[in-house]
Design an enzyme around this catalytic site. Structure first.
Site, PDB file in Angstrom:
ATOM      1  CB  VAL A 184       6.746   1.797   0.470  1.00  0.00           C
ATOM      2  CG1 VAL A 184       7.181   0.921   1.614  1.00  0.00           C
ATOM      3  CG2 VAL A 184       5.912   1.021  -0.539  1.00  0.00           C
ATOM      4  CG  HIS A 243      -2.148   0.846   0.998  1.00  0.00           C
ATOM      5  ND1 HIS A 243      -2.155   2.202   1.213  1.00  0.00           N
ATOM      6  CD2 HIS A 243      -3.392   0.529   0.557  1.00  0.00           C
ATOM      7  CE1 HIS A 243      -3.353   2.683   0.920  1.00  0.00           C
ATOM      8  NE2 HIS A 243      -4.122   1.693   0.514  1.00  0.00           N
ATOM      9  CG  HIS A 244       1.562   5.298  -2.651  1.00  0.00           C
ATOM     10  ND1 HIS A 244       2.733   5.727  -2.051  1.00  0.00           N
ATOM     11  CD2 HIS A 244       1.570   5.866  -3.885  1.00  0.00           C
ATOM     12  CE1 HIS A 244       3.399   6.513  -2.878  1.00  0.00           C
ATOM     13  NE2 HIS A 244       2.718   6.614  -3.998  1.00  0.00           N
ATOM     14  CB  SER A 245      -0.748   4.358   3.505  1.00  0.00           C
ATOM     15  OG  SER A 245      -0.982   2.970   3.675  1.00  0.00           O
TER      16      SER A 245
END
Length: 466
Positions: free
Chosen positions: A143, A139-141
Site C-alpha cells: 500500500v 509493507h510499502h510494496s
C-alpha cells in the site's frame, strides 16, 4: 502466482536491515460512553480475530525464492496466523504518551517477515488518559499512504451508533466499496465499453509518444522558471542526509485544521503550503539548535497522489521537489518563496498525462537508487533533503463501534541519506503530524514538535497577503 509491478517491487529491492520499507499508522480511540479502555481493547481484539474473510492484498507475500521470484511475483497464504499478526499489549506505568511513542519507535525499526503476509496490528492499552491505541505496519510494496488511509476510513463510520466496526483487512469492506461503486456507475452498452477500452489504449499510446515533448517542457521550466526545482538539481548537505542505522525515534502531535486553514486563507496559499511552511520553520530552528543549518535552502520531495475516486488500492504516486526557503530568516519571505516554488512544480505536473507524471516522479526520486548500498549515499549527489507528505482525509468525526477516533498519526520511512520523514494526515478536524527519524543520527528529534508550534504561531502573526 501474481505478477509484481515495478512500482511495488522497488520497495522490496530497496529494503535492508537498516532500512525497513513499511509504512505505519498510530490511531488513538476514546471509548464510547460507559465503556472502559480494557473493554474497548478486548472488543478490537475479538472483532479483528473474527475477521477471517481476508482481502487478497492482505494475503499476499513475495514468492520464493525471495531473492529471485520475490522481486517479480506475489503468492498468497491460505492460512493467516492471527496470533502473530495481531498483538495485544499493555503499556508499562505510568502510561504517558511518551511511553506510547517509545513503543512505536522500538517496533517500527523491525523488519516485517517476508514469509508471511507483510502486515501487523498492535492493540495498545494502558494509557493513563483512558484511550486505546492501534499501531499498524504494512509493507510499502502493498500500500501507499493514500490507500492506507482509505483502508482505515472504510473500517470506521460517521455514525457513533454504528456497531458494524471490523478490521481493515475484512473482505466485507471491499465488497461494500464495490457495491457503492457499482451503484454510482451508469449502465453502458456493449459498444460503449468497447469504445472506452479502445480509447484507453489510444490514450496510453499517446502518453508514451508524448514523453519527449513532456521532458522538454520539464527541462524548459527548469531553465526559465527560477522557482521550479527540476529533477537533477542538487540539495545541500545536512545531518538529515547521512547513513543511518535501524533504530528509530517517533514523535507525533496534532493541530486543529482550522488553524492551518486560517493561515492558508489569509496568506492565499493551500493547506499543503502551510504544512511545508511549518516544517520549514521547524527544521530551520532544529538545524540551528544542532549547529547544522546550511546556507542554501533545504529541498523537500513532496509525493503527489495520482489516485482518483473509485480506482484500485495499491501504489499510485508521483513526486515534486519544493524549495523550503530555510535560508530566509523572515517568515513572510519564506512563505512567499514556498508559494512560488510549489506553484512552479504544480504548473509542470498539470501539463502532464498520468504516465508522464510517473516518469517525472521517477526522475525526481532518482537519488533513492543509491539507498540500497549502506554508507554509499554520503558520497553521492542528493536531489532533496527529506520527504514531506500530506494525506488528506474526511473532516467529519469518525467512530469505530462508537469509540471516537481522537488522533491519527502516520509513521513513515527514514532511508539511507534521508534520516527524517514528516507525514501529515488531516482527518476529523485535526492535522496529525508524524515525524520519524534515525535515532542515533538525529538527537532530540522530539524538539521538532515545539518548533512546529512556534512556526505555526509565526505564520498566524503575519499580516494578510495582499
Amino acid at each position: 502466482m501474481q505478477y509484481m509491478p515495478v512500482t511495488e517491487s522497488m520497495f522490496l529491492v530497496a529494503e535492508t536491515r537498516d532500512q525497513p520499507m513499511h509504512v505505519g499508522g498510530l490511531q488513538l480511540f476514546a471509548p464510547r460512553e460507559g465503556q472502559t479502555a480494557e473493554a474497548l481493547a478486548d472488543e478490537f481484539s475479538e472483532r479483528f480475530h473474527a475477521a477471517t474473510d481476508i482481502a487478497p492484498m492482505f494475503l499476499k507475500r513475495p514468492a520464493t525464492p525471495a531473492q529471485v521470484a520475490g522481486y517479480t511475483a506475489w503468492t498468497e497464504d491460505d492460512d493467516v496466523d492471527f496470533d502473530y499478526h495481531i498483538r495485544h499489549i499493555i503499556l508499562p506505568r505510568p502510561g504517558e504518551i511518551k511511553d506510547l511513542l517509545r513503543y512505536v519507535s522500538q517496533n517500527h525499526g523491525a523488519l516485517l517477515d517476508r514469509r508471511r503476509p507483510m502486515w501487523e496490528i498492535h492493540i495498545i492499552e494502558g494509557l493513563k488518559d483512558g484511550r486505546v491505541a492501534l499501531y499498524s505496519k504494512v509493507h510499502h510494496s502493498v500500500v501507499d499512504g493514500v490507500t492506507a488511509l482509505r483502508l482505515l476510513q472504510r473500517s470506521l463510520s460517521t455514525d457513533p451508533a454504528d456497531r458494524s466496526g471490523t478490521a481493515f483487512w475484512d473482505m466485507e469492506l471491499v465488497r461494500r466499496r464495490r457495491r457503492r461503486h457499482a451503484a454510482n456507475k451508469t449502465d453502458r452498452s456493449w459498444l460503449d465499453r468497447v469504445t472506452g477500452a479502445a480509447s484507453a489504449v489510444v490514450d496510453t499510446a499517446g502518453q508514451v509518444v508524448g514523453m519527449a515533448p513532456a521532458a522538454a517542457r520539464v527541462a524548459t521550466a527548469g531553465v526559465f522558471d527560477k522557482d521550479y526545482v527540476a529533477p537533477l538539481q542538487m540539495a545541500p548537505s545536512t545531518i538529515l542526509n547521512q547513513s543511518i542505522g535501524s533504530a528509530r525515534r517517533f514523535a507525533a502531535q496534532d493541530w486543529p485544521v482550522e488553524r492551518l486553514r486560517a493561515v492558508a486563507r489569509y496568506q492565499h496559499m493551500t493547506i499543503n503550503d502551510v504544512i511545508i511552511a511549518m516544517c520549514a520553520g521547524a527544521l530551520r530552528s532544529y538545524l540551528t539548535d544542532q549547529g547544522g543549518l546550511p546556507d542554501e535552502s533545504l529541498i523537500a520531495m513532496v509525493p503527489v497522489s495520482l489516485h482518483s475516486e473509485g480506482d484500485s488500492d495499491g501504489n499510485a504516486v508521483t513526486a515534486m521537489s519544493v524549495r523550503m526557503a530555510t535560508d530566509l530568516e523572515s517568515p513572510a519571505e519564506r512563505v512567499a518563496a514556498i508559494k512560488a516554488s510549489t506553484a512552479g512544480a504544480k504548473n509542470v505536473i498539470r501539463g502532464l498525462k498520468p504516465l508522464q507524471s510517473l516518469a517525472l516522479g521517477a526522475a525526481t526520486i532518482w537519488p533513492l537508487a543509491f539507498a540500497t548500498v549502506p554508507g554509499f549515499v554520503e558520497y553521492t549527489p542528493r536531489g532533496f533533503n527529506l520527504i514531506i507528505s500530506n494525506v488528506p482525509g474526511p473532516e467529519t468525526p469518525l467512530y469505530w463501534n462508537g469509540a471516537r477516533l481522537d488522533g491519527c498519526y502516520p509513521v513513515s520511512i527514514p532511508m539511507e541519506g534521508l534520516a527524517m520523514n514528516i507525514t501529515v494526515t488531516t482527518i476529523g478536524g485535526k492535522a496529525g503530524f508524524g515525524i520519524i527519524g534515525a535515532r542515533a543520527q538525529l538527537p532530540s528529534l522530539q524538539r521538532i514538535l515545539v518548533h512546529l508550534e512556534t512556526a505555526l504561531s509565526e505564520l498566524e502573526d503575519l499580516p494578510p497577503a495582499s
